[in-house]
Every structure is written in C-alpha cells, then in structure tokens.
Design a protein around this motif. Structure first.
Motif, mmCIF file in Angstrom:
data_model
loop_
_atom_site.group_PDB
_atom_site.id
_atom_site.type_symbol
_atom_site.label_atom_id
_atom_site.label_comp_id
_atom_site.label_asym_id
_atom_site.label_seq_id
_atom_site.Cartn_x
_atom_site.Cartn_y
_atom_site.Cartn_z
ATOM 1 N N HIS A 9 30.949 60.722 56.173
ATOM 2 C CA HIS A 9 32.329 60.286 55.933
ATOM 3 C C HIS A 9 33.270 61.208 56.726
ATOM 4 O O HIS A 9 32.850 62.240 57.231
ATOM 5 C CB HIS A 9 32.656 60.361 54.442
ATOM 6 C CG HIS A 9 31.821 59.440 53.604
ATOM 7 N ND1 HIS A 9 31.811 59.470 52.234
ATOM 8 C CD2 HIS A 9 30.956 58.439 53.948
ATOM 9 C CE1 HIS A 9 30.997 58.533 51.768
ATOM 10 N NE2 HIS A 9 30.462 57.904 52.787
ATOM 11 N N HIS A 23 37.540 55.877 51.917
ATOM 12 C CA HIS A 23 37.419 57.071 52.763
ATOM 13 C C HIS A 23 37.044 56.609 54.158
ATOM 14 O O HIS A 23 36.594 55.470 54.347
ATOM 15 C CB HIS A 23 36.341 58.035 52.238
ATOM 16 C CG HIS A 23 35.015 57.366 52.000
ATOM 17 N ND1 HIS A 23 34.200 56.953 53.033
ATOM 18 C CD2 HIS A 23 34.378 57.003 50.864
ATOM 19 C CE1 HIS A 23 33.126 56.387 52.542
ATOM 20 N NE2 HIS A 23 33.202 56.379 51.213
ATOM 21 N N HIS A 82 27.273 55.130 58.545
ATOM 22 C CA HIS A 82 26.177 56.079 58.314
ATOM 23 C C HIS A 82 25.072 55.887 59.345
ATOM 24 O O HIS A 82 24.432 56.851 59.753
ATOM 25 C CB HIS A 82 25.610 55.910 56.907
ATOM 26 C CG HIS A 82 26.511 56.418 55.823
ATOM 27 N ND1 HIS A 82 26.945 57.719 55.766
ATOM 28 C CD2 HIS A 82 27.075 55.790 54.759
ATOM 29 C CE1 HIS A 82 27.738 57.873 54.705
ATOM 30 N NE2 HIS A 82 27.832 56.711 54.084
ATOM 31 N N ASP A 114 30.660 50.794 55.601
ATOM 32 C CA ASP A 114 30.185 52.160 55.341
ATOM 33 C C ASP A 114 28.750 52.318 55.817
ATOM 34 O O ASP A 114 28.382 53.343 56.401
ATOM 35 C CB ASP A 114 30.284 52.465 53.832
ATOM 36 C CG ASP A 114 30.050 53.932 53.535
ATOM 37 O OD1 ASP A 114 30.772 54.779 54.095
ATOM 38 O OD2 ASP A 114 29.135 54.245 52.739
ATOM 39 N N ASN A 126 34.788 56.542 57.713
ATOM 40 C CA ASN A 126 33.399 56.634 58.134
ATOM 41 C C ASN A 126 33.185 55.865 59.439
ATOM 42 O O ASN A 126 32.962 56.453 60.489
ATOM 43 C CB ASN A 126 32.462 56.100 57.029
ATOM 44 C CG ASN A 126 30.984 56.264 57.375
ATOM 45 O OD1 ASN A 126 30.634 56.636 58.494
ATOM 46 N ND2 ASN A 126 30.106 55.993 56.435
#
Ligand SMILES: [Zn+2]
Length: 314
Positions: free
Chosen positions: A265, A254, A216, A212, A256
C-alpha cells in the motif's frame, strides 16, 4: 436524493507516469468524461468539471506506517478514525476492538435508524458463507457492517435475478464458484443494474477489490484490465442515470494500484470522485467540514446528503 457509492480497494493518487500508474495507461473514457477529459494525479489533486469533481482525501489518519483496509474502511464506513482508535493501521479484517464501533456506527445502520433504505449490491457465493462459519471474524468491514445491521448479503439467486452484482462485475468468476451456467454480463449492463437498485434504495454500495489485488501483484496488465472493466461499469451507470436524483460517489481506503513500482500500500491521498448534477454541491458540503478532508468525512457527508439535518448517530 439517493447515493450510489463505489468503493474501490487500494486506489490512491499517483504520479502522472504511464510506466507506474495504470490510470495513465488504461483507456478510461467514462471516468475522463465525468472529470472533463482529465484524470487526477499527485500534482493535480482537485478537478472541478461540469459533470463531476475530484478531491483528495487523507488516508493516513494521523497514524504512521502504511494504511490498511481494516482501519481505513472503518474510517470510511463509520466516520470514526479506526487507525487512531486502534493505535495503528490494521487489516485486511477489522481490528478486534473496532468491531463494536463498526457494529454501532456503520453507514448502513445510520440509514436504517433514520428510516432510509440501504443496500449492499455485491453478491456472495456459498463458499463465503461456509468459510464464515469457521472463521467468523474474517469478514471485511462492509460485510460485517451488513451482518451487524441486518442488511441482507446478496446470494446467487439475486445475481440470476439481476438484483445484485458480482465482485468481478461481469460474473465470469462464478464458473469456478460452483455455477458453471452463471450468466456473464457486460460491465455496462452491471452499471445499469446498479442504477436500477439506486432508484429503489436510498443508498447502494458496490465494492470492487480487484484494484488492490492488481496493485499487490504489480501487474500492469491486470491493473489496466481491472480499471477498464470498472470504467465500462461507470459508462453503464452514466448512460442509465437519465436525470435521476442519484449522486455517484467513488472512493478508496488507501493507495496501492497507482504505484506499481511497489507491491505494498502507499501513503498517498485517495481520490474522492463525485458525479451527477449535484456533484459540486456534495463536494463542497464534504470539504466544508474540514480544511483537509479525510476518509472520516465521507460517511457523515453521505448521511447528511441523503437525510439532511437528521442528527447523525454519534
Ligand atoms: Zn491490500
């Protein structure tokens, strides 16, 4: 039957595009071997191979907006639709009104209630426990689940004894966490340690959030490195299984990392990968629950798999 579960934060099914999706840039021989040489993507969501299967899980949970970790992990680790219950996607920490739901229905507690032994393999630095003293609600769903059900959170002594795994897999980050002498291990050795734990415990969870983070950061370099390190761990797991009655389950909360063209996301489905000789049977038990499986179906399927016909605590 035992389950070794990998929770990878922020991993969805993306396009088959090596410029956007690091799964098609990285060298992932262990994952490819499990899936018969292939990797899943948006136009190839289901894979059934001899050593493992992949199927898509809905992570949007019937709620508009971008899925978040607090509500998604609630769904994943309790079987309750956290996003619907909260009325929105929320994260990264558990939404306040969901805390009693997590305390009551988390997967660790469900196993303890039927006499099974669950373990959370991640090791936490002292800094984490110090921070919680002043920020008691800043737990993740997983750490809060452990604290609410009495499953011990592993500490540095467990890492040194080989009874736990660093969140970065190799433990190289512990140098900056006040342990300059922490032993660095290979991803393969981390995988072997997890299989040893999964022989001892009925259910073992390892959580990996670097995926994750890389999403980002929109960093292909970081994303490829995070995925290749995880693949090394998977290689160690597969090599150590040796016919043991351990089903390996990997999934996410989720999307990403699969689309580095955006730093947020995504609303993509997430892959559920199951490896082990009973992978197909596990997957059909899970997908038989509904026409379209979601994050909410994972915990009930794992509980039924390990402890058949025990009425799940609902
Ligand atoms: Zn995130």
């Amino acid at each position: 039957m035992h389950v070794l579960m990998f929770f990878l934060d922020g991993v969805g099914l993306g396009s088959e595009d090596a410029d956007r999706n690091p799964f098609f840039r990285a060298h992932l021989p262990a994952l490819r071997t499990i899936l018969g040489g292939e990797l899943p993507h948006l136009r190839r969501r289901r894979i059934e191979a001899a050593n493992g299967i992949c199927l898509p899980l809905d992570a949007n949970l019937g709620v508009p907006g971008l899925p978040q970790s607090g509500t998604g992990q609630t769904a994943l680790f309790t079987g309750k639709n956290g996003a619907r219950l909260a009325g929105k996607h929320f994260g990264p920490h558990p939404y306040s009104t969901l805390r009693p739901v997590i305390a009551e229905h988390n997967i660790f507690k469900q196993f303890l209630q039927v006499g099974k032994k669950p373990a959370f393999a991640n090791v936490f630095p002292q800094r984490f426990f110090d921070y919680l003293k002043s920020h008691p609600t800043r737990t993740s769903v997983t750490t809060f689940s452990c604290m609410a059900s009495g499953v011990p959170l592993r500490v540095y002594a467990d890492l040194e004894a080989g009874n736990g795994i660093s969140a970065d897999i190799t433990a190289e980050g512990w140098k900056t966490l006040g342990h300059p002498d922490a032993g660095i291990i290979s991803p393969q050795e981390a995988g072997r340690r997890l299989v040893a734990l999964a022989r001892e415990f009925d259910f073992v969870l390892f959580e990996y959030w670097r995926t994750d983070h890389a999403g980002h950061a929109q960093s292909m370099t970081e994303a490829v490195e995070a995925l290749e390190r995880f693949d090394g761990l998977l290689d160690g797991v597969v090599g150590a299984l040796d016919g043991a009655p351990i089903t390996v389950v990997m999934t996410s909360d989720h999307g990403n990392i699969e689309d580095l063209s955006t730093k947020t996301h995504t609303r993509h489905p997430v892959p559920l990968v199951v490896a082990g000789k009973d992978a197909a049977r596990f997957a059909s038990a899970l997908s038989g629950r509904r026409r379209r499986s979601s994050l909410c179906d994972v915990t009930p399927a794992i509980v039924e798999w390990i402890s058949p016909h025990t009425p799940s605590h609902t």
